[in-house]
Motif scaffolding. Sequence first.
Motif, short mmCIF file in Angstrom:
data_model
loop_
_atom_site.label_atom_id
_atom_site.label_comp_id
_atom_site.label_asym_id
_atom_site.label_seq_id
_atom_site.Cartn_x
_atom_site.Cartn_y
_atom_site.Cartn_z
N TRP A 1 0.82 -1.21 0.00
CA TRP A 1 0.00 0.00 0.00
C TRP A 1 0.86 1.27 0.00
O TRP A 1 0.36 2.35 -0.34
CB TRP A 1 -0.95 0.02 1.19
CG TRP A 1 -2.13 -0.90 1.03
CD1 TRP A 1 -2.39 -2.03 1.74
CD2 TRP A 1 -3.22 -0.77 0.10
NE1 TRP A 1 -3.56 -2.62 1.31
CE2 TRP A 1 -4.09 -1.86 0.31
CE3 TRP A 1 -3.53 0.16 -0.90
CZ2 TRP A 1 -5.26 -2.04 -0.44
CZ3 TRP A 1 -4.70 -0.02 -1.63
CH2 TRP A 1 -5.55 -1.11 -1.41
N SER A 2 2.14 1.14 0.35
CA SER A 2 3.02 2.32 0.40
C SER A 2 3.76 2.57 -0.91
O SER A 2 4.46 3.58 -1.04
CB SER A 2 4.05 2.16 1.53
OG SER A 2 4.98 1.13 1.23
N ILE A 3 3.61 1.68 -1.89
CA ILE A 3 4.32 1.85 -3.17
C ILE A 3 3.79 3.10 -3.88
O ILE A 3 2.59 3.37 -3.90
CB ILE A 3 4.14 0.61 -4.06
CG1 ILE A 3 4.89 -0.59 -3.44
CG2 ILE A 3 4.66 0.85 -5.47
CD1 ILE A 3 4.67 -1.89 -4.19
N MET B 1 10.59 -4.49 -11.69
CA MET B 1 10.40 -4.77 -10.27
C MET B 1 10.31 -6.29 -10.11
O MET B 1 9.54 -6.95 -10.82
CB MET B 1 9.14 -4.12 -9.71
CG MET B 1 9.23 -2.62 -9.54
SD MET B 1 7.88 -1.93 -8.52
CE MET B 1 8.50 -2.34 -6.87
N THR B 2 11.12 -6.83 -9.21
CA THR B 2 11.05 -8.26 -8.93
C THR B 2 10.15 -8.49 -7.71
O THR B 2 10.05 -7.65 -6.81
CB THR B 2 12.44 -8.84 -8.65
OG1 THR B 2 13.09 -8.07 -7.64
CG2 THR B 2 13.28 -8.82 -9.92
N ILE B 3 9.49 -9.65 -7.71
CA ILE B 3 8.56 -10.01 -6.65
C ILE B 3 8.99 -11.36 -6.09
O ILE B 3 9.05 -12.35 -6.82
CB ILE B 3 7.11 -10.11 -7.17
CG1 ILE B 3 6.67 -8.78 -7.80
CG2 ILE B 3 6.16 -10.52 -6.06
CD1 ILE B 3 5.32 -8.86 -8.51
N GLY B 4 9.32 -11.41 -4.81
CA GLY B 4 9.76 -12.65 -4.20
C GLY B 4 10.57 -12.38 -2.96
O GLY B 4 10.73 -11.23 -2.53
N LYS B 5 11.11 -13.43 -2.37
CA LYS B 5 11.88 -13.28 -1.14
C LYS B 5 13.15 -12.47 -1.40
O LYS B 5 13.95 -12.81 -2.28
CB LYS B 5 12.24 -14.64 -0.55
CG LYS B 5 12.89 -14.56 0.83
CD LYS B 5 13.03 -15.92 1.45
CE LYS B 5 13.67 -15.84 2.84
NZ LYS B 5 12.90 -15.01 3.77
N GLY B 6 13.35 -11.37 -0.65
CA GLY B 6 14.53 -10.53 -0.80
C GLY B 6 14.52 -9.68 -2.06
O GLY B 6 15.55 -9.11 -2.42
N CYS B 7 13.36 -9.54 -2.70
CA CYS B 7 13.26 -8.81 -3.97
C CYS B 7 12.79 -7.38 -3.76
O CYS B 7 12.61 -6.93 -2.63
CB CYS B 7 12.31 -9.55 -4.91
SG CYS B 7 12.94 -11.17 -5.42
N ASP B 8 12.58 -6.67 -4.87
CA ASP B 8 12.07 -5.29 -4.77
C ASP B 8 10.77 -5.26 -3.98
O ASP B 8 10.56 -4.39 -3.14
CB ASP B 8 11.86 -4.72 -6.18
CG ASP B 8 13.14 -4.67 -6.99
OD1 ASP B 8 14.18 -4.26 -6.44
OD2 ASP B 8 13.09 -5.05 -8.17
N ILE B 9 9.87 -6.16 -4.32
CA ILE B 9 8.68 -6.40 -3.50
C ILE B 9 8.97 -7.68 -2.73
O ILE B 9 9.00 -8.77 -3.28
CB ILE B 9 7.41 -6.54 -4.37
CG1 ILE B 9 7.12 -5.22 -5.09
CG2 ILE B 9 6.23 -6.95 -3.51
CD1 ILE B 9 5.94 -5.27 -6.03
N ASP B 10 9.26 -7.50 -1.44
CA ASP B 10 9.82 -8.57 -0.62
C ASP B 10 8.71 -9.33 0.09
O ASP B 10 8.01 -8.79 0.96
CB ASP B 10 10.78 -7.96 0.40
CG ASP B 10 11.58 -9.00 1.17
OD1 ASP B 10 11.45 -10.19 0.84
OD2 ASP B 10 12.32 -8.61 2.08
N LEU B 11 8.53 -10.58 -0.30
CA LEU B 11 7.53 -11.42 0.37
C LEU B 11 8.20 -12.68 0.89
O LEU B 11 9.31 -13.03 0.47
CB LEU B 11 6.36 -11.73 -0.55
CG LEU B 11 6.62 -12.34 -1.94
CD1 LEU B 11 6.86 -13.84 -1.84
CD2 LEU B 11 5.46 -12.06 -2.88
N THR B 12 7.52 -13.36 1.78
CA THR B 12 8.08 -14.56 2.41
C THR B 12 7.24 -15.78 2.05
O THR B 12 6.19 -16.02 2.67
CB THR B 12 8.12 -14.40 3.94
OG1 THR B 12 8.86 -13.22 4.26
CG2 THR B 12 8.80 -15.60 4.58
N PRO B 13 7.65 -16.54 1.04
CA PRO B 13 6.88 -17.72 0.66
C PRO B 13 6.83 -18.75 1.78
O PRO B 13 7.73 -18.83 2.63
CB PRO B 13 7.65 -18.27 -0.55
CG PRO B 13 8.48 -17.14 -1.04
CD PRO B 13 8.83 -16.35 0.17
#
Length: 352
Positions: free
Chosen positions: A195-197, A288-300
């Motif tokens: 939401w902050s992007i 923009m990359t999406i994934g663990k440790g990426c630009d959009i950082d998520l935790t699978p």
Amino acid sequence: MTTFTAEEINAQPAIWRDWAGPLAEQAAIIRDWIAARAPSEIWLSGAGTSAYIGEVLARQMGGNLRPWPTTDLVSVPGLAFGAKGPVLSIQFGRSGDSSESVGLMDLLDAHRPDIDRLQITCNAASAMGTRQGPGPGETRALILPAATHDRGFAMTSSFTTMYLSALACLDPSFDAPEVLPRLADAAQALLPQLWSIERAVPQRAIFLGSGALTGIARESALKVLELTGGRTITQWDSTLGFRHGPKAAVDVIGTMVFVMISPDPQVARYDLDLAAEVRRQFGAKAVMTIGKGCDIDLTPTGTPADPALYVLPAQILAHRWSEALCKNVDDPFHGMNLTRVVSGVKLYGWQP
């Protein structure tokens, strides 16, 4: 601005947590039923976003799963209706009442009443939720929590929860009470970041992923196209497929390429190579990359539930870009060319 769509996006973690226990109980019964019926093919059907659920599942699990959009089965039934051996038709529908959903049920009644049916819907009162086939095929319905029956135009919680529910019904190793709370925690941590992007709206948005994430790329592209009212043109592809022509869509000005980095290290190498290539050619801001440790950082979670996590960026980016374009996020096409539930489609009889 508060919208139904924002509420429904943000509600997903709580929905998954609360649904985990009831889903596990119902899915166990459905898995036993499927095992007893022993289908040689399982059709995964829906229209639009609902069809993409089947695409993600088939790419995730393989085997005898066949993604057959209802839009294909209704218009060209001969593609699948000649299947030999026992068949299970799993149909997905948020409203459960769209023209093609009803049309597929009518075709099965008339031409393949032997086919078993599992109707997965967010609307208990719908045709999918209440209608039984004439037999000898058996019909079951899995009704999702009422909160998944999105009021906004775009499918958000309905998409992810139908996917997770089908996964529980098809994969005996999927432990919903263990996995869904972890998935919910990962989503809850991700939402504030998304939401902050910055809300700068790209002219074009391209989503890429490998395996099951190719289906998520397709759904992501649709979310942005829908909620921006077509103002942001979108594209989707597999990571390796992108170089074979579709990459021509990348423009130095106004294009954003979102690359979903697979949790599988072997697969991720291809995703990371493509992201690096686009950066070299079009600049760091184009990717923009999406994934663990990426630009959009998520935790699978490391489970087949993860595609539900990877779609969240597009849901929120689409909402933010829609707002920036001064669209009605809950109804971007008000009075124009699209409606929340497709109805009134003229359907024609079929003679094999």
